[in-house]
Scaffold this active site. Structure first.
Site, mmCIF file in Angstrom:
data_model
loop_
_atom_site.group_PDB
_atom_site.id
_atom_site.type_symbol
_atom_site.label_atom_id
_atom_site.label_comp_id
_atom_site.label_asym_id
_atom_site.label_seq_id
_atom_site.Cartn_x
_atom_site.Cartn_y
_atom_site.Cartn_z
ATOM 1 N N ARG A 144 39.254 36.462 73.195
ATOM 2 C CA ARG A 144 38.868 36.956 71.876
ATOM 3 C C ARG A 144 40.003 36.672 70.903
ATOM 4 O O ARG A 144 41.190 36.820 71.253
ATOM 5 C CB ARG A 144 38.611 38.469 71.918
ATOM 6 N N GLU A 153 35.493 35.366 62.890
ATOM 7 C CA GLU A 153 34.549 34.281 63.199
ATOM 8 C C GLU A 153 33.275 34.456 62.381
ATOM 9 O O GLU A 153 32.787 35.580 62.275
ATOM 10 C CB GLU A 153 34.205 34.280 64.690
ATOM 11 N N HIS A 208 33.814 28.953 69.396
ATOM 12 C CA HIS A 208 33.410 29.981 70.365
ATOM 13 C C HIS A 208 32.224 29.494 71.225
ATOM 14 O O HIS A 208 31.134 30.072 71.193
ATOM 15 C CB HIS A 208 33.053 31.291 69.634
HETATM 16 C C1 DGY Z 1 31.348 36.191 76.114
HETATM 17 O O1 DGY Z 1 30.478 36.069 76.978
HETATM 18 O O2 DGY Z 1 32.008 37.217 75.980
HETATM 19 C C2 DGY Z 1 31.540 35.034 75.214
HETATM 20 O O3 DGY Z 1 32.652 35.143 74.452
HETATM 21 C C3 DGY Z 1 30.304 34.835 74.354
HETATM 22 O O4 DGY Z 1 29.686 33.722 74.823
#
Ligand code: DGY
Length: 330
Positions: free
Chosen positions: A238, A267, A286
């Site tokens: 993240r 984002e 992402h």
């Molecule tokens: C997750 O699965 O947490 C990813 O970041 C989103 O695809």
């Protein structure tokens, strides 16, 4: 009356068709724009189940609007977009999508590491722009990956899958995690070390730690200053675990050599984001788990969780209340 499921993004009709007979299902009609807050607030009042995306903020204000809501099935392994305390207060079950995305996300994480170290994106742009005039010994020369030291921060399932890939490259494997994982140490030869040791020793520092109060901004100026000047930093967890300004400065001043980023503090990022201007950065929007097969599996898992809860059964992958961690261990 059929139970009502609201889906916050346009999904392929064939994924939804099997549940249309039993449930009333409505979707936000766009796949490139998140559902506006006012529509989400109106829908949550009526919904028995929500299927949400990582880009939806399901906070206390949203959850307090719920009247009949029994489950939020988040189409992601991470669930930092959801207020778990408010969900528990409103007696709403939260589910995520662990396991089905592990290998796909590890593939992308390793692809980022390779792209930065071997300057793949820079080289591809170079040739497309017609800049290749001659073979030359150090033209776009990058750094080796094999036999180097990889430091994984966050040894969950995705971390383990990245370590597996790295062992094929005969890398030395260090990891840091809140809890030690002796079985992974035995299986893959990973060596547990403190965060401080890891950032000093690793040639590649890969962050797969979830976003929590403890991990927010854990990669800050001081941390980048301690890394090797040749280090490559990869973030596939993240954005807010990184102080982006500090990362930018570390990359510009040569404190570290490069970065591969699949996630950002905010984002989508704004036009002209400074990190995008750096040739030693490979940035992706992402897409860690974004293969057609895996995204389909994630949607199917969300639907299976919703069906289970609406039928009064236990869901397959429920997020534990008060858990600070994602089920991928993170
Ligand atoms: C997750 O699965 O947490 C990813 O970041 C989103 O695809």
């Amino acid at each position: 009356m059929k139970p009502y499921i609201y889906i916050t993004r346009k999904l392929p009709e064939e994924a939804i068709a099997p549940i249309r007979q039993k449930y009333e299902v409505k979707m936000w009609d766009h796949d490139d724009v998140p559902v506006p807050k006012d529509i989400l607030l109106a829908e949550i009042k009526q919904a028995d189940a929500l299927l949400t995306m990582v880009s939806d903020t399901i906070d206390e204000k949203v959850l307090n609007e719920a009247n009949n809501l029994k489950i939020v099935a988040n189409c992601a392994v991470g669930y930092d977009n959801i207020d778990l305390t408010a969900a528990a207060k409103n007696r709403v079950i939260i589910c995520n999508t662990p396991d089905v995305l592990t290998d796909t996300t590890a593939d992308l994480t390793f692809a980022l590491l390779m792209a930065v170290s071997r300057r793949v994106v820079e080289a591809a742009e170079f040739i497309k722009k017609g800049q290749w005039k001659s073979w030359s010994p150090f033209l776009l020369a990058g750094q080796d990956i094999h036999h180097k030291t990889l430091g994984i921060v966050g040894m969950g399932k995705i971390g383990e899958a990245v370590a597996k890939r790295a062992s094929g490259f005969e890398m030395n494997l260090l990891y840091h995690n809140r809890t030690r994982k002796p079985e992974i140490e035995q299986k893959l030869g990973t060596v547990y070390c403190s965060f401080e040791d890891l950032i000093k020793k690793a040639d590649f520092v890969v962050c797969l730690a979830p976003l929590t109060d403890e991990t927010q901004n854990m990669f800050n100026r001081e941390v980048f200053q301690k890394m090797k000047h040749s280090a490559i930093f990869v973030n596939a967890s993240r954005g807010p675990v990184v102080d982006e300004q500090a990362l930018y400065e570390a990359l510009v001043t040569g404190e570290i050599a490069g970065a591969g980023l699949d996630v950002f503090e905010k984002e989508p990022i704004d036009d002209g984001h400074p990190l995008l201007e750096l040739s030693n950065v490979v940035a992706l929007p992402h897409i860690g788990s974004a293969s057609v097969e895996t995204r389909t599996a994630m949607i199917n898992l969300c639907i299976a969780n919703i069906e289970a809860v609406l039928e009064g059964k236990l869901p397959l992958t429920m997020v534990k209340k008060n858990s600070k961690i994602c089920t991928n261990s993170k």
